[in-house]
Design an enzyme around this catalytic site. Structure first.
Site, PDB file in Angstrom:
ATOM      1  N   ARG A  37      -0.947 -11.799  53.927  1.00  0.00           N
ATOM      2  CA  ARG A  37      -1.235 -12.120  55.323  1.00  0.00           C
ATOM      3  C   ARG A  37      -1.407 -10.852  56.153  1.00  0.00           C
ATOM      4  O   ARG A  37      -2.254 -10.797  57.053  1.00  0.00           O
ATOM      5  CB  ARG A  37      -0.136 -13.023  55.910  1.00  0.00           C
ATOM      6  N   GLU A  86      -4.708  -9.423  55.300  1.00  0.00           N
ATOM      7  CA  GLU A  86      -5.770 -10.218  55.914  1.00  0.00           C
ATOM      8  C   GLU A  86      -5.954  -9.855  57.391  1.00  0.00           C
ATOM      9  O   GLU A  86      -7.072  -9.866  57.905  1.00  0.00           O
ATOM     10  CB  GLU A  86      -5.429 -11.704  55.781  1.00  0.00           C
ATOM     11  N   SER A 103      -1.924   7.517  63.661  1.00  0.00           N
ATOM     12  CA  SER A 103      -1.258   8.068  62.484  1.00  0.00           C
ATOM     13  C   SER A 103      -0.363   7.027  61.806  1.00  0.00           C
ATOM     14  O   SER A 103       0.304   6.237  62.475  1.00  0.00           O
ATOM     15  CB  SER A 103      -0.403   9.269  62.876  1.00  0.00           C
TER      16      SER A 103
END
Lengths: 152, 152, 152, 152, 152, 152, 152, 152, 152, 152
Positions: free
Chosen positions: F93, F96, F119
């Site tokens: 997840r 994604e 960063s």
């Protein structure tokens, strides 16, 4: 059709002529004296047409000889149509046979023939249909020359 | 041998027994009433042994029935032996046939049978040797049930 | 839309006609006597249209029969729309179900049916909606013929 | 068996106990009040055992409660058993269904439910067997909560 | 720009209108009552525009409502813009965070919430800027619904 | 557990000590004055322990200081635990989110900060739990220094 | 050495014997009447030892004939030592030659020989050293039978 | 032809001129004083044309010097024509030779030359045809400078 | 440590000796008269030790000369330690530099040197530290022989 | 040229102007007060042009300021030009250096600087040419800020 960018320029010519004349690969194969799979491979740019093939295709399709000769003159650049693993279910089944029985074929072939390979070049293949009470069966025959490893 | 970690535990038992008795796949196939390729597939864990197979193998190899039954009881977890594309030249040639002729097979099969696939499950295969003046030839036959797509 | 180059030429025709007439897949499925998923698959070039389907679609969309017949005459070249692993979250969830429960399905199916597979060809599928106090639920049913491995 | 290094330590315990007692997933599912697929997933480390599951498994298998509790205490690290694309033919067929019908499912679901996904977490699945004159059929049901995208 | 073939047709319309009006995502987000990231996602075809969004965008950009409505009517086909692993350094840093801290997040979330996932659908995100003596800092907040695994 | 071969030797020491003392990451984080995610990352070998961390862990777990010092002395070899794309649903997840919102984050960050990156090294992250009438929510905060590209 | 798990069991036997006797591949090749590359390939399990090779190796290395015969009896499972693309700089250079000149070789060979391939099985290769004022030069010769495609 | 998008703009110019004049690579190579493989590589954009080459090609093909000079002025961007592993059977055989004999070449070269590589840049190659009673043979020679690793 | 199975047997010997003696790469490099990076490469099996290196290392570490000589006698099998793309953030940054500036380096080098490459074999590299008011800076120097393509 | 579809629209403008004026990267770099590699990176869309750069380029190339400003206004979408592993031999050599020396650089940098990375963003690079009796040498300098991991 989305395969087109990956096919040689002869492919649309041939597929369209075939469709226009309503011919099957079997019809064309009979005319050319070749196997149906070889003819289909030729349509996809996976086999070389001989001068006789070009002449026969030109007659059969009524496409100017010079057009076909020009489009079929290049040496086939094989393997461009298909990404592996194949996504098409029919072709995947053939791939799966190699995956599942690959080592079994090797074990049997080594035992029967020694150390070598079955050629995929000195090679022919055909497709046949059998029908029995259970339905239709596809029979694919692969016939290749046995090439032993050279000792050097 | 480096394939071992990818093979079921029955594989070393079977291969060692075969080597010790100096039997070919042909010998074993005759005893089991199966095709050589099926026997080799069984050795690599790619096919299921029936109770009769286990009994026959036990007799042929003089391995306790219960050992074989135990080792061969799992459902085959097919496809573990081989990474694709195959690196082994013999197996690669089979893969190349699928790659080069995949769409040609599909085109011919669709034309002969309609929309569907050749099953790789309702399926059998065999290997034969032919010899002519040019040398030895491998003939591999693939025979699978034609499965039309269900209309839904 | 960026999928278009991967779709057969029938796809834009069908999607545009559907949009112009403001029809749902449910409407079309009812007219064709097919499942909604089958209709959508047909739109994406993943299923074959029968002559009746073509006739019905032509009527429903008021697209000349001959245009549709021509565009839908090719054998589906399945699997071109989607790269795996899928990036689309909805489709990824289905992929994840296979990944997470693949061996569990296999273990249960082998125990219930023996050594074989569930066919994805002799196969149908449908989608249903259920609603309860917790919200909406998707119910997807997959129904495939059990194919036992041939003994050979 | 070659899957073992990819499985949690509870897996061999559970599979061996199941084999020793000659129990099916159906038997165990009945005892645990869970679906067979959930039980098989638990065996492969793809699902979490509740305290009641552990207690029931301990009784059923006559394995010390503390052993099971210890081995089943980790949070499942899902997805380790299976490499994609699956090589196992049975599991590949499920993968192929996603590949072939992925966009069709999406199109139908978007139309029926709007913009969202079917959850694979608020999710259950079951396997059923149907038999008719054509043979046996597998029916797999996937039921997941519809989750609409949050507007933000 | 080379991303264009992978974007829906609405993307050039939106990006060009934004550039012509010299508006920032912040301006647009304020107008739409949405988060900047959601607006940018909408521009890249990764989020669905509501009817109000379309109306607001049409007003803000002075683009005919019907053009936007037509171009934004499709269901988003998410995930087409970006190949993984990302090559763009800014996006790669986010990917690296998942790679480096993935299991750490999982361990902490399992401990705090149990067995489940953070939804990426019932989900919102925002970006903020902080400045201190060391320079500027990006603060990205991810907020998703916790979904426990269904017991079945 | 199958992750072990990919983890540094300190990991089993730490996880076992944590389990034996029945401590949560929250407990340990409080003792060390660090974030829970940082502690979990340290357990997986993805972060460096300072001398104070080692001292604190040694006290908390009652493991000899020299054992921990020895096992935690190597420079972290980050990124070994996780293959991408992640198969674990929870971690997927997060992946994604990067895939779906990657370009949206970039567009917003470029607009707010200019040409540069956030960063992942001058970076901290934390996990929080929120609960409302709809259930539990995970809030993950990523905070990283903005680094503008050097002009050269 | 880290290649060992991918090599057949004969490899350590052979490499250790070679090292113990302080023999070069040239020495061994002379004894066996084979090319150095063939000998090295045999050491890596990429070539088959003939009975004379086994006898000669046994004498040369003073290893019991039966040990070597047993270890060298399997059919070579070629291709296991090397992952592609090769990471080893020396081997990569050979790979790069194929990559850079692949189509050029094909174009020239098609023109000189017609439609076919150079066999890698009916094949031998050797390595020679030349020295001139610029330094040392490697000369690798590849000699393979030309196999024309079968017309079928 | 489908390779064209991956080739520099000089390629169609050169291939068409060659075809129109009905010249072989051997003819062109003689005119340019270069090897046939080098000429073919130049046609595919894998080698740099010198000013003399351009002058000679211009004369031989009767193509305006300025056209060729313009099209051939870019520095070759090598490696764009071929994806690895090669699908073309002829090129695959060369790849297979590297795969099968890669470590054997390395072992022999290290023994003969020390620690280093054979350069693929300070490198030439040629193709020859031999014919004996068994048929035609391809002889490919690779000649590269030996580069020892610098000690630093 | 999890890298060990991919490293030659000399690596643990060297790393442990270095740790036991509490020596830095700088210390060892000074003793061997080599660059620190070369020494570290030697520790990871990526560089060849000369007889003097072995002698010096043996003295410095007080490890028997014969042990080191035996372990360091193999020709380096370079490239085994690192999978690409690198997951380690430090190494990834170097990879990113190649990815981002690869064509820029090529364009500048072609313009400055002509058609060729910078050798990675006739090559040395070093690492330096610079400190200014903004903090610490790493300076990596790559120095390689320019190799022009041979005209053939 | 085949890279074009992957480049921003500014690239053909810049490359053509450079070619028309016959300017080297060195000439342009001097005019812009930047490094040659930075200029080339800017040409490939891998670096951002400042307003001064645009002004200078416009003057130098006599291209309308507004054209350049428009084409160079987008934020660079870095990393689109190059697929990894690189096929171009020159760029591959740089990649190989990372592959072969990656862990060595990390080991030395950790020892010299602690736990962190060399930034590829706060970063500059340059290319120099050295010539000695052995020929030409390329010297590439990479200079990046050391970023220590934040403790959190």
């Amino acid at each position: 059709k989305s395969l087109i960018p990956r096919l040689p320029e002869s492919s649309p010519t041939l597929f369209e002529a075939k469709k226009a004349r309503n011919l099957t690969f079997e019809d064309i194969a009979r005319k050319l004296g070749r196997e149906e799979v070889a003819v289909a491979a030729l349509f996809y740019g996976q086999a070389k047409a001989s001068p006789e093939d070009i002449k026969n295709l030109s007659e059969l399709f009524d496409v100017p000889h010079e057009v076909l000769e020009n489009q079929l003159s290049a040496w086939p650049d094989r393997g461009r149509t298909l990404d592996m693993p194949p996504k098409e279910p029919l072709i995947y089944r053939l791939y799966e046979i190699v995956q599942n029985y690959g080592y079994a074929y090797k074990a049997v072939l080594n035992e029967k023939f020694g150390d070598g390979i079955m050629s995929a070049i000195s090679f022919s293949t055909k497709v046949e249909k059998e029908t029995d009470e259970k339905g239709d069966w596809v029979v694919i025959t692969l016939r290749g020359k046995w090439l032993p490893y050279t000792r050097f």
